[in-house]
Structures are given as C-alpha cells and as structure tokens.
Design a protein around this motif. Structure first.
Motif, mmCIF file in Angstrom:
data_model
loop_
_atom_site.group_PDB
_atom_site.id
_atom_site.type_symbol
_atom_site.label_atom_id
_atom_site.label_comp_id
_atom_site.label_asym_id
_atom_site.label_seq_id
_atom_site.Cartn_x
_atom_site.Cartn_y
_atom_site.Cartn_z
ATOM 1 N N ALA A 1 8.382 2.122 -13.571
ATOM 2 C CA ALA A 1 7.557 1.002 -12.934
ATOM 3 C C ALA A 1 6.255 0.507 -12.619
ATOM 4 C CB ALA A 1 8.185 0.714 -11.653
ATOM 5 N N LEU A 2 5.967 1.497 -12.797
ATOM 6 C CA LEU A 2 3.946 1.945 -12.373
ATOM 7 C C LEU A 2 3.281 2.288 -13.546
ATOM 8 C CD1 LEU A 2 3.828 4.599 -9.097
ATOM 9 C CD2 LEU A 2 2.904 2.711 -9.443
ATOM 10 N N GLN A 3 3.724 2.366 -14.971
ATOM 11 C CA GLN A 3 3.428 2.266 -15.898
ATOM 12 C C GLN A 3 3.483 0.736 -16.392
ATOM 13 O OE1 GLN A 3 5.191 4.878 -18.069
ATOM 14 N NE2 GLN A 3 3.555 5.961 -18.654
ATOM 15 N N ALA A 4 4.246 0.476 -16.090
ATOM 16 C CA ALA A 4 4.584 -1.476 -16.454
ATOM 17 C C ALA A 4 3.531 -2.016 -15.226
ATOM 18 C CB ALA A 4 6.245 -1.765 -16.014
ATOM 19 N N ALA A 5 3.153 -1.202 -14.715
ATOM 20 C CA ALA A 5 2.090 -2.598 -13.255
ATOM 21 C C ALA A 5 0.556 -2.186 -14.227
ATOM 22 C CB ALA A 5 2.088 -1.330 -12.406
ATOM 23 N N LEU B 1 4.982 9.757 -6.000
ATOM 24 C CA LEU B 1 5.404 8.647 -6.581
ATOM 25 C C LEU B 1 5.571 7.430 -5.688
ATOM 26 C CD1 LEU B 1 6.172 8.541 -10.697
ATOM 27 C CD2 LEU B 1 3.563 8.823 -9.547
ATOM 28 N N ARG B 2 4.347 7.711 -4.617
ATOM 29 C CA ARG B 2 5.452 6.007 -3.783
ATOM 30 C C ARG B 2 4.524 5.005 -3.507
ATOM 31 N NH1 ARG B 2 5.204 10.550 1.248
ATOM 32 N NH2 ARG B 2 3.123 11.707 0.380
ATOM 33 N N THR B 3 3.375 4.826 -4.436
ATOM 34 C CA THR B 3 2.568 3.962 -5.001
ATOM 35 C C THR B 3 3.734 2.484 -4.896
ATOM 36 O OG1 THR B 3 0.494 5.314 -5.523
ATOM 37 C CG2 THR B 3 0.483 3.102 -5.967
ATOM 38 N N ASP C 1 -9.468 1.882 -14.660
ATOM 39 C CA ASP C 1 -7.949 1.743 -15.257
ATOM 40 C C ASP C 1 -8.142 2.512 -13.854
ATOM 41 O OD1 ASP C 1 -8.436 0.563 -17.407
ATOM 42 O OD2 ASP C 1 -8.754 2.108 -18.239
ATOM 43 N N VAL C 2 -6.633 2.733 -13.742
ATOM 44 C CA VAL C 2 -5.785 2.682 -12.337
ATOM 45 C C VAL C 2 -5.035 4.314 -13.090
ATOM 46 C CG1 VAL C 2 -4.036 3.314 -10.590
ATOM 47 C CG2 VAL C 2 -5.177 1.200 -11.696
ATOM 48 N N LEU C 3 -5.547 5.367 -12.818
ATOM 49 C CA LEU C 3 -4.599 6.548 -12.902
ATOM 50 C C LEU C 3 -4.077 7.403 -11.665
ATOM 51 C CD1 LEU C 3 -4.740 8.636 -14.903
ATOM 52 C CD2 LEU C 3 -6.918 10.365 -14.303
#
Ligand SMILES: NC(=O)c1ccc[n+]([C@@H]2O[C@H](COP(=O)([O-])OP(=O)(O)OC[C@H]3O[C@@H](n4cnc5c(N)ncnc54)[C@H](OP(=O)(O)O)[C@@H]3O)[C@@H](O)[C@H]2O)c1
Length: 384
Positions: free
Chosen positions: A283-287, A247-249, A267-269
C-alpha cells in the motif's frame, strides 16, 4: 615558507590575507560542514581583486567563488596574476566539478596554497595537476590551519570514521523554555513552538542537506510534508526518510500529497524491518514510497547504525534529523549527531521529555548563540 623563486610575492600580505580568509570562511561553518571552511582571493599587481569562501552545502568551493567574483569585479582576467587559497584545490569531482579545472580555465599563472589536503588519497594531487599544466605553485605551509578553522572536517575524515562512514548529521529541534519538544496543548495549536522566522530558516536548512530523517510517530501525529516552501527556493528537495519499523505510516500522509506551487521535496524512503507486513508494504509503495528493509539490534526498532550506513551508500553526506524526543534521544545516544541547531521558543512549560538535562551535559564546540524573532537559537558541533 615560500621558496626563493617566489621573491616577487609579498609574503606578509599573503600571510595576513590567509588568516583573514580563513576566519571569514569559518563564519559559515554550520552551513558548510562536513566540508572544510576555505577562503580564496584573486590578486592583481599585489592588490586584492576578489575574495571567495566555501558556499553553503552544495554550492561553489572558495576558488570558484573568488574567480566568479573576480569576473564580476571588472578587472580583466589577463591582469589576474595570483590566486591565494587556504587549502589545496580539489582535483576530483564531488558535488561540484574539480576546482583545479576552474583555476586552469581562468588562465591565472600563480597559485599560493596554505595547506595540503589532509586526505592521503588526494594530498598533493591538486598541486601536481596545476604544476603539470605550467602554473607556478607555492605552498605557504603553516599559515593556514584546518585544525583551527575546520576541526569538523578533520573529525569527518578521521581514519576510524572513514572505516565505517556515515553522513554528517545535524539534529534540529524546537523546544520550550523547559526543554520540551511539545508545547502545552493550548499553545501554537498544540504543535508550534518556534516563531515564523525560525520556521522559515528551517526551510533554508532543508535546502542545504541531502536527506531529512523523521520518525513514524511524528508522521502520524504531525503529518509533516518535509518539503521546502517559498520564499525559500531550491532546485531539488532532500530525500525524505521515515524510520518506521512496523510500517505504521499511512498511505494518505501528506508526504505523498502533490506538491503545491513553488514547493519542492525529495522522494519518500521508508526504512523498516525486513519482515514488515506485506500488505502495508504494498500500500505504501502504491502511494509512492520506496521501502527498504533493515535489521534490528534492540529487538524492536530498525538499527540506526544500519540506517546511517545505508543512507551513506545512497550518497547522503549531510543529513538533517527532524524528529520528536524519542528518536532524537536514540540518535544522540548512538553518538550519530555531529551538529545541533536548537530553537528555544517564547513558550513556558510543555509536554513530554525535556532535553534540558542533555543540554546541560552536552559538549558543544564552536558554539553560537543568536536571537531570531522571539526565539533563542543555539548552534554547535558535538564534541567526542
Ligand atoms: N519540537 C520539535 O522540534 C519536534 C519535531 C518533531 C516532532 N515533534 C513532536 O514529537 C512528538 C513525537 O515524538 P516521538 O519521539 O514520539 O516520535 P518520533 O520522532 O516519530 O520518534 C519515535 C519513533 O522513532 C522510532 N524510534 C524510537 N526509538 C528508536 C530507536 N532506538 N531506534 C530506532 N528507531 C527508534 C520509533 O519508530 P518505530 O517504532 O517505527 O521503530 C518511534 O515510533 C510529536 O508530538 C511531535 O509533535 C517535535
């Protein structure tokens, strides 16, 4: 051979048409794979009213294309007396409704088919439905050859592959003359290799797949949107998949930005390792990302085998891999790439690993070499 009851049919005409339609359909092989390249024609009194071919991915099948063209021709439907189609019409719903329904709705009284569906689950079902509805059906066996026009379709439906299904996978990349995926720092802002026409064509390619895969480093370095932008129009963008084991993104990546006018994107997966950092995950889910945890086989990266199986389960059938050299090589090494599109730009030198050696050894089938603007474009299916 046609049965004796088909005396009124001009077998020589039908045989010639069958061959022509198949060759015409095969011209679109890289746009329709893994679907078969099928051709169809509507006839009236021995004259061809219209021709149709399998449209690029997500579009009409050949029978529907031919029937629509017959409507546009102005010849009244009551005069259509025969539909010729190189492959048995489908009787089940896939991306489009069953062609058998469209044929029955057209009221056409006779159908000549060049070859039965090779998939034993569907073989003969389309012809049976037509016959049960009172349509005269003839099998002109041996005049159409899927093995010739659509070897990719046969490969996709091989028993071994059906046992562990994975999406039809296209690897697309841009390279310099020396095969590198990154240009010298002072060329194309250190990023662009291919010309504008090629980049436009890539947007069209994106509109013809169900999902795009990229790697976490490419997201970090290039910050791509992976969208379809005007003038290419699409109603729906492909799922955007990032392989990102730890999860570097960044949650501020452009992948999560609002779309601009006319731009479409799926969508982004993010596919990561099951135990990845929980706070990054949140944080990524929130984005706006959906995140799914997978296993590893090599102890550090997400297993590409699991990536492919998972995407298949999600309904992805045609997949585009747009990555840098590391993930690209990993995909190639696993044997998961079925088709390539390579843009070689008018750029000398470059940075990073060269694909030159791989390309010199690759067994490319049905290969096409073409020019586009300043670029040389190579397309082909990867042999086993
Ligand atoms: N010319 C082109 O067409 C093109 C296209 C895209 C990018 N690029 C350029 O390529 C450069 C980046 O290339 P890259 O290859 O380093 O980045 P990448 O495309 O992001 O691929 C590397 C990532 O893939 C994952 N990966 C690598 N090996 C793997 C394996 N065996 N199994 C599963 N996952 C694996 C790793 O992610 P994890 O560590 O998270 O597992 C790694 O961060 C950038 O400079 C970019 O500009 C060029």
């Amino acid at each position: 051979m046609l049965p004796p009851t088909a005396d009124s049919l001009d077998e020589a005409l039908l045989t010639r048409l069958m061959t022509e339609l198949e060759s015409e359909a095969a011209l679109r092989r890289f746009e329709v794979a893994p679907n078969p390249c099928v051709g169809a024609a509507v006839l009236s009194g021995g004259k061809v009213v219209s021709r149709g071919h399998t449209a690029p991915w997500g579009g009409d099948h050949a029978e529907v294309d031919a029937l629509k063209a017959a409507v546009a021709s102005g010849t009244p439907p009551k005069d259509w007396d025969l539909l010729l189609v190189t492959l048995e019409p489908c009787s089940s719903t896939g991306k489009t409704p069953p062609c058998v329904d469209a044929i029955l709705d057209s009221g056409i009284p006779r159908v000549v088919v060049g070859e039965l569906d090779p998939d034993s689950r569907h073989q003969g079902a389309g012809l049976e439905r037509l016959r049960n509805a009172g349509v005269e059906v003839y099998l002109q066996d041996g005049h159409a050859s899927l093995a010739k026009s659509s070897p990719h379709f046969l490969a996709f439906n091989k028993v071994e592959r059906l046992r562990r299904p994975r999406p039809w996978t296209i690897a697309k990349w841009a390279q310099t003359r020396t095969g590198q995926l990154e240009p010298p720092e002072d060329v194309g802002e250190g990023r662009w290799i291919s010309c504008e026409q090629s980049r436009l064509e890539v947007h069209q390619l994106r509109s013809r797949v169900d999902a795009i895969v990229t790697g976490s480093r490419t997201v970090q370095l290039d910050n791509p949107r992976l969208s379809i932008r005007p003038p290419v129009m699409a109603s729906k963008g492909p799922l955007r998949v990032v392989i990102d084991s730890v999860l570097r993104t960044s949650p501020t990546s452009q992948l999560f930005h609002e779309l601009r006018e006319g731009e479409v994107a799926g969508d982004v997966l993010i596919l990561t390792l099951a135990g990845a950092d929980a706070s990054r995950w949140r944080a990524l889910q929130a984005a706006g990302a959906e995140i799914h945890g997978l296993h590893t086989e090599d102890g550090s990266h997400v297993s590409l085998r699991e990536v492919q199986s998972y995407l298949w389960e999600r309904g992805v059938r045609r997949l585009l891999v747009e990555t840098g050299p590391d993930l690209l090589q990993a995909y190639l090494d696993c044997g998961f790439v079925d088709q390539v599109r390579i843009y070689t730009g008018d750029v000398n030198g470059g940075r990073g690993k060269s694909m030159g050696e791989w390309l010199s050894r690759a067994k490319l089938e049905s290969r096409i070499d073409r020019e586009l603007g300043d670029d040389a474009v190579l397309e082909g299916f990867l042999g086993e």
